[in-house]
Scaffold this active site. Structure first.
Site, mmCIF file in Angstrom:
data_model
loop_
_atom_site.group_PDB
_atom_site.id
_atom_site.type_symbol
_atom_site.label_atom_id
_atom_site.label_comp_id
_atom_site.label_asym_id
_atom_site.label_seq_id
_atom_site.Cartn_x
_atom_site.Cartn_y
_atom_site.Cartn_z
ATOM 1 N N ASP A 41 85.078 100.460 20.885
ATOM 2 C CA ASP A 41 84.847 100.927 22.248
ATOM 3 C C ASP A 41 83.305 100.538 22.791
ATOM 4 O O ASP A 41 82.795 100.179 21.661
ATOM 5 C CB ASP A 41 84.774 102.528 22.424
ATOM 6 C CG ASP A 41 86.220 103.085 22.432
ATOM 7 O OD1 ASP A 41 87.117 102.365 22.529
ATOM 8 O OD2 ASP A 41 86.172 104.234 22.180
ATOM 9 N N LYS A 63 86.161 100.104 27.944
ATOM 10 C CA LYS A 63 86.209 100.068 29.386
ATOM 11 C C LYS A 63 84.995 100.480 30.101
ATOM 12 O O LYS A 63 83.961 101.065 29.608
ATOM 13 C CB LYS A 63 87.318 101.286 29.833
ATOM 14 C CG LYS A 63 88.429 101.225 29.090
ATOM 15 C CD LYS A 63 89.536 102.276 29.423
ATOM 16 C CE LYS A 63 90.874 102.374 28.743
ATOM 17 N NZ LYS A 63 90.527 102.165 27.197
ATOM 18 N N MET A 176 81.451 112.610 30.613
ATOM 19 C CA MET A 176 81.670 111.610 31.578
ATOM 20 C C MET A 176 81.409 112.012 32.990
ATOM 21 O O MET A 176 82.127 111.594 33.633
ATOM 22 C CB MET A 176 82.956 110.907 31.268
ATOM 23 C CG MET A 176 83.176 110.307 30.062
ATOM 24 S SD MET A 176 84.844 109.667 29.737
ATOM 25 C CE MET A 176 85.645 111.129 29.084
#
Length: 266
Positions: A41, A63, A176
């Site tokens: 990641d 991402k 997040m």
């Protein structure tokens, strides 16, 4: 020598923890040392990646904000291709693979394609960041339960039970959520949360650049703007967050609230 349960042609789903390499488990370390391919990641730090086998191929598959970066379907195909080529593959995820890490989706894919796998848990961000900020997530005087939620976009906000999240005597750890703090504040207050509920924002938790900001729910977005808080950051909401000011031990102490009209640089 690779672990006996990590044969060629298999995938190890490994939690990298929140950042500090010292928080890796021994199983995670041994999997990295045996890996031939590491699909990692974006937020996995260089200190963790440096523990991989020197000849391992390191492939970033993170991402980015706005939905950019490597799509989940591409990650699936990379795992499948490398495993079918007979390589030991580590799918390295920040935090824990099964806490907002899409680990379940990846195991379902591997199972459907007959690829052997193992799972190595990691220290999830709520545990690591809270500990490094001196915040006990549960405390018999303040919080008898803990809720983990994610709020990275408007769609995810609309799926949450805000009345349950607004209840007192619990701790809410929100992943997040930096880009949605105003909406989070609005929904919690509308659901009956006390505006004086303490919060802590832990930016870059467990890293050398960790910052902890504290305040109360009624000033949450303003505090984040004044201090230019940026991702990755974890929001901890509840009475335990107020303990950060006197129980901190890693990095600097949380600063006081900014003066009105004064913004502080990151």
């Amino acid at each position: 020598m690779p672990p006996a349960d990590f044969p060629p042609g298999s995938v190890a789903l490994v939690g990298a923890g929140p950042g500090d390499p010292g928080l890796l488990t021994l199983h995670a370390l041994r999997a990295l040392e045996a890996a031939e391919v590491v699909l990692h990641d974006r937020l996995v730090g260089e200190g963790v990646l440096a523990l991989a086998h020197p000849d391992a191929r390191l492939v970033p598959v993170g991402k980015l904000s706005g939905g950019h970066g490597v799509r989940q379907e591409q990650i699936h195909e990379l795992m499948l291709a490398h495993a079918r080529a007979g390589r030991r593959v580590v799918r390295l995820k920040g935090g824990d693979p099964f806490v907002f890490g899409r680990g379940g989706e990846e195991l379902e894919f591997l199972r459907a394609h007959g690829i052997p796998y193992r799972v190595v848990p990691g220290v999830t961000a709520a545990l690591g960041c809270a500990a490094y900020a001196g915040i006990p997530l549960t405390h018999r005087d303040h919080a008898q339960s803990l809720r983990l939620a994610t709020a990275h976009c408007r769609d995810s906000l609309d799926t949450l039970d805000w009345e349950a999240l607004a209840r007192p005597r619990q701790t809410l750890a929100l992943y997040m959520g930096v880009g949605t703090l105003e909406q989070v504040q609005d929904r919690l207050l509308a659901a009956g949360a006390d505006p004086a509920t303490p919060f802590a924002l832990v930016e870059n938790g467990t890293h050398s650049g960790q910052r902890v900001l504290t305040g109360t729910l009624d000033g949450l977005p303003a505090t984040a703007r004044a201090h230019a808080v940026a991702s990755p950051a974890l929001l901890i909401l509840g009475q335990v967050a107020a303990l950060a000011g006197r129980l901190h031990w890693f990095g600097g102490a949380p600063p006081g609230p900014p003066m009105p009209g004064v913004a502080r640089a990151a």
